[in-house]
Design an enzyme around this catalytic site. Structure first.
Site, PDB file in Angstrom:
ATOM      1  NE  ARG A   1      30.895 -14.628 -19.870  1.00 27.44           N
ATOM      2  CZ  ARG A   1      32.313 -15.373 -19.179  1.00 27.44           C
ATOM      3  NH1 ARG A   1      33.375 -14.737 -19.807  1.00 27.44           N
ATOM      4  NH2 ARG A   1      32.376 -16.765 -19.032  1.00 27.44           N
TER       5      ARG A   1
ATOM      6  N   GLY B   1      28.898 -15.461 -12.814  1.00 29.87           N
ATOM      7  CA  GLY B   1      29.858 -15.827 -11.990  1.00 29.87           C
ATOM      8  C   GLY B   1      30.027 -14.179 -11.803  1.00 29.87           C
TER       9      GLY B   1
ATOM     10  CD  GLU C   1       8.877   7.056   1.170  1.00 34.19           C
ATOM     11  OE1 GLU C   1       8.126   7.302   0.164  1.00 34.19           O
ATOM     12  OE2 GLU C   1      10.040   7.662   0.629  1.00 34.19           O
TER      13      GLU C   1
HETATM   14  N1  CAA Z   1      -4.091   8.450   1.359  1.00 33.56           N
HETATM   15  C1  CAA Z   1      -4.708   9.648   1.709  1.00 33.56           C
HETATM   16  N2  CAA Z   1      -5.409   9.320   3.144  1.00 33.56           N
HETATM   17  C2  CAA Z   1      -5.085   7.981   3.265  1.00 33.56           C
HETATM   18  C3  CAA Z   1      -4.930   6.456   2.944  1.00 33.56           C
HETATM   19  C4  CAA Z   1      -3.604   7.359   1.815  1.00 33.56           C
HETATM   20  N3  CAA Z   1      -2.940   6.195   0.836  1.00 33.56           N
HETATM   21  N4  CAA Z   1      -4.620   5.533   4.210  1.00 33.56           N
HETATM   22  C5  CAA Z   1      -5.193   6.350   5.248  1.00 33.56           C
HETATM   23  N5  CAA Z   1      -5.679   7.468   4.874  1.00 33.56           N
HETATM   24  C6  CAA Z   1      -6.702   8.071   5.378  1.00 33.56           C
HETATM   25  C7  CAA Z   1      -7.726   7.489   5.815  1.00 33.56           C
HETATM   26  O1  CAA Z   1      -8.906   8.300   4.519  1.00 33.56           O
HETATM   27  C8  CAA Z   1      -8.339   7.700   7.050  1.00 33.56           C
HETATM   28  O2  CAA Z   1      -8.360   9.619   7.063  1.00 33.56           O
HETATM   29  P1  CAA Z   1     -10.399  10.016   7.642  1.00 33.56           P
HETATM   30  O3  CAA Z   1     -10.443   9.262   8.708  1.00 33.56           O
HETATM   31  O4  CAA Z   1     -10.499  11.726   7.668  1.00 33.56           O
HETATM   32  O5  CAA Z   1     -11.242   9.882   6.784  1.00 33.56           O
HETATM   33  C9  CAA Z   1      -7.140   7.820   8.370  1.00 33.56           C
HETATM   34  O6  CAA Z   1      -5.907   7.242   6.727  1.00 33.56           O
HETATM   35  C10 CAA Z   1      -6.922   6.664   8.057  1.00 33.56           C
HETATM   36  O7  CAA Z   1      -7.239   5.249   7.456  1.00 33.56           O
HETATM   37  P2  CAA Z   1      -7.854   3.307   7.894  1.00 33.56           P
HETATM   38  O8  CAA Z   1      -9.122   3.861   8.762  1.00 33.56           O
HETATM   39  O9  CAA Z   1      -7.847   3.251   6.438  1.00 33.56           O
HETATM   40  O10 CAA Z   1      -6.136   3.279   8.700  1.00 33.56           O
HETATM   41  P3  CAA Z   1      -6.006   2.066   8.455  1.00 33.56           P
HETATM   42  O11 CAA Z   1      -5.162   2.204  10.169  1.00 33.56           O
HETATM   43  O12 CAA Z   1      -7.050   1.159   8.577  1.00 33.56           O
HETATM   44  O13 CAA Z   1      -5.082   2.282   7.264  1.00 33.56           O
HETATM   45  C11 CAA Z   1      -2.474   2.040   6.072  1.00 33.56           C
HETATM   46  C12 CAA Z   1      -4.368   2.909   7.081  1.00 33.56           C
HETATM   47  C13 CAA Z   1      -3.646   2.641   4.574  1.00 33.56           C
HETATM   48  C14 CAA Z   1      -2.318   0.441   6.355  1.00 33.56           C
HETATM   49  C15 CAA Z   1      -1.468   2.576   6.449  1.00 33.56           C
HETATM   50  O14 CAA Z   1      -1.843   2.164   7.849  1.00 33.56           O
HETATM   51  C16 CAA Z   1      -0.943   2.606   5.373  1.00 33.56           C
HETATM   52  O15 CAA Z   1      -0.633   3.480   4.640  1.00 33.56           O
HETATM   53  N6  CAA Z   1       0.600   2.177   6.678  1.00 33.56           N
HETATM   54  C17 CAA Z   1       1.802   2.219   6.102  1.00 33.56           C
HETATM   55  C18 CAA Z   1       2.628   2.976   6.502  1.00 33.56           C
HETATM   56  C19 CAA Z   1       4.224   3.440   5.371  1.00 33.56           C
HETATM   57  O16 CAA Z   1       3.571   2.882   4.610  1.00 33.56           O
HETATM   58  N7  CAA Z   1       5.190   3.453   6.420  1.00 33.56           N
HETATM   59  C20 CAA Z   1       6.258   4.071   6.018  1.00 33.56           C
HETATM   60  C21 CAA Z   1       7.300   4.664   6.965  1.00 33.56           C
HETATM   61  S1  CAA Z   1       8.019   6.175   6.312  1.00 33.56           S
HETATM   62  C22 CAA Z   1       8.941   5.930   5.757  1.00 33.56           C
HETATM   63  O17 CAA Z   1       9.409   4.399   4.778  1.00 33.56           O
HETATM   64  C23 CAA Z   1      10.303   6.639   4.988  1.00 33.56           C
HETATM   65  C24 CAA Z   1      11.655   6.556   4.785  1.00 33.56           C
HETATM   66  O18 CAA Z   1      12.590   6.919   5.838  1.00 33.56           O
HETATM   67  C25 CAA Z   1      12.050   6.252   3.690  1.00 33.56           C
END
Ligand code: CAA
Length: 379
Positions: free
Chosen positions: A268, A340, A363
């Site tokens: 361009r 544009g 995710e």
């Molecule tokens: N890796 C491994 N374990 C994990 C973890 C991680 N990143 N995060 C939390 N955990 C485990 C904890 O160790 C705990 O396990 P234990 O009780 O055995 O020790 C358990 O999970 C619960 O953890 P928390 O008490 O910390 O839970 P929380 O409610 O405070 O928070 C969170 C957890 C990190 C916020 C979680 O809910 C989360 O990741 N949320 C986001 C969910 C997500 O990514 N959704 C995407 C949908 S899927 C998608 O998009 C697919 C698609 O189609 C494209």
């Protein structure tokens, strides 16, 4: 840690690049306009082995490493992020989850079909009221002895209508909170499973996003993944790997925008010379290239840690956070460089900008990645 690619990894990248340019590029604008799932292209990707890249060959997969997978994801995402999210969910959420935690029987019955692309998988965690707050599952899996009775609604499910196999996360015992959640393998043809309408989205419009309604769906106990109550930990562990795939997708969108911008800037002309000769454009290109490079190193680091069997949750959250943020920034800059032309569909960058947005959301949103990163830092 080395970032030198092996000959095999280079060959995978070349094959993915060649496929994306030859088979995905023609028609990508029309599929986006018409919100059409790239069914034929996904079939070709299955035949080429892109749908079960990391699965052990004994289950029909490619037996490749995560580094090869992210290289392929980047090349495919440069051109068609709707195709690459289908690939990512199948590879790193569904196949990986079943291979890592499933029983031998589950692997023989389901993984073989998923790895070959004979059936596509969907990961059903999100609900109308449980997105980021994933422990608040309303979908129930009532324990009925030798089966679960599943009821509830899942939202924004990638591959929602094209999937043959669904991984459904559901609450069995609310009193045990996240330890009362199970992950179940549910067949598409199960009585009571209904696919809702396709979502009309801002970006990745070719991808197949639906709600899934489950009413009194009978799921045999043999389809539960892991021990009773392992479902939430299953979802978290699986998402750690899934996030590497989405980071690679974001990287691909950003590097695609950079490639298009470089080409355009050299062609361009404005004020009597190619716009690449103007420092204002050069600075933008330099910033974009630096961000893309940094994101690529972070994605490769996360992939290498996973391949080495080391803890990669922190690195994958950082890679996804950074790559998705710079995907948004670089695609906005690409539109600006194109002026544009950037605002019309023919030049692709407006689609990349719309596609980039979802990488900051699915995710695990950018805010969730920050929670994961901060918790590790403060441990
Ligand atoms: N890796 C491994 N374990 C994990 C973890 C991680 N990143 N995060 C939390 N955990 C485990 C904890 O160790 C705990 O396990 P234990 O009780 O055995 O020790 C358990 O999970 C619960 O953890 P928390 O008490 O910390 O839970 P929380 O409610 O405070 O928070 C969170 C957890 C990190 C916020 C979680 O809910 C989360 O990741 N949320 C986001 C969910 C997500 O990514 N959704 C995407 C949908 S899927 C998608 O998009 C697919 C698609 O189609 C494209």
């Amino acid at each position: 840690m080395t970032f030198n690619l092996t000959e095999e990894q280079e060959a995978v990248r070349e094959a993915a690049r060649d496929f994306a340019q030859r088979e995905l590029l023609p028609g990508v604008i029309e599929r986006d306009n018409e919100q059409r799932f790239p069914a034929e292209q996904i079939k070709m990707m299955s035949d080429l082995g892109f749908m079960g890249m990391m699965v052990d060959p004994k289950y029909g997969g490619g037996g490749m490493d995560t580094v090869s997978y992210v290289l392929a994801m980047e090349e495919i995402s440069k051109v068609d992020a709707s195709a690459s999210v289908c690939m990512s969910v199948n590879n790193s959420l569904v196949c990986w989850g079943v291979e890592k935690y499933g029983t031998e029987e589950q692997k023989e019955e389901y993984l073989t079909q998923l790895a070959s692309g004979q059936k596509i998988g969907a990961f059903c965690l999100s609900e109308p009221e449980a997105g980021s707050d994933a422990t608040s599952q309303r979908t129930t899996a009532e324990d009925k002895g030798d089966y679960y009775l599943v009821n509830g609604t899942k939202n924004w499910i990638t591959n929602g209508n094209s999937a043959g196999i669904y991984l459904v996360i559901a609450q069995t015992d609310r009193t045990r909170r996240h330890k009362g959640i199970n992950a179940l393998i549910v067949d598409r043809d199960s009585t009571g499973l209904v696919v809702g309408k396709k979502e009309d989205k801002l970006g990745i419009r070719g991808s197949d996003t639906h709600s899934i309604m489950l009413t009194d769906v009978i799921v045999p106990k043999k389809n539960r993944i892991g021990e009773d109550g392992f479902g939430f930990n299953f979802a978290m562990n699986t998402l750690n790997g899934g996030r590497i795939g989405i980071a690679a997708q974001a990287l691909g969108i950003a590097s695609g925008a950079l490639e298009l911008s470089l080409k355009y800037a050299k062609e361009r002309k404005a004020f009597g010379t190619e716009i690449a000769n103007h420092q204002g454009i050069q600075f933008k290109l330099a910033e974009m290239a630096t961000k893309v490079d940094a994101a690529r190193l972070m994605v490769l680091r996360a992939a290498q840690l996973k391949d080495a069997g080391k803890d990669f949750a922190h690195a994958s959250a950082m890679a996804k956070l950074y790559a998705s943020e710079i995907a948004m920034e670089t695609t906005v800059d690409a539109v600006q460089i194109h002026g544009g032309y950037g605002f019309v569909k023919e030049f692709h960058v407006e689609r990349l900008m719309r596609d980039a947005k979802i990488t900051q959301i699915y995710e695990g949103t950018s805010e969730i990645q920050k929670i994961v990163i901060a918790r590790k830092l403060l441990k």
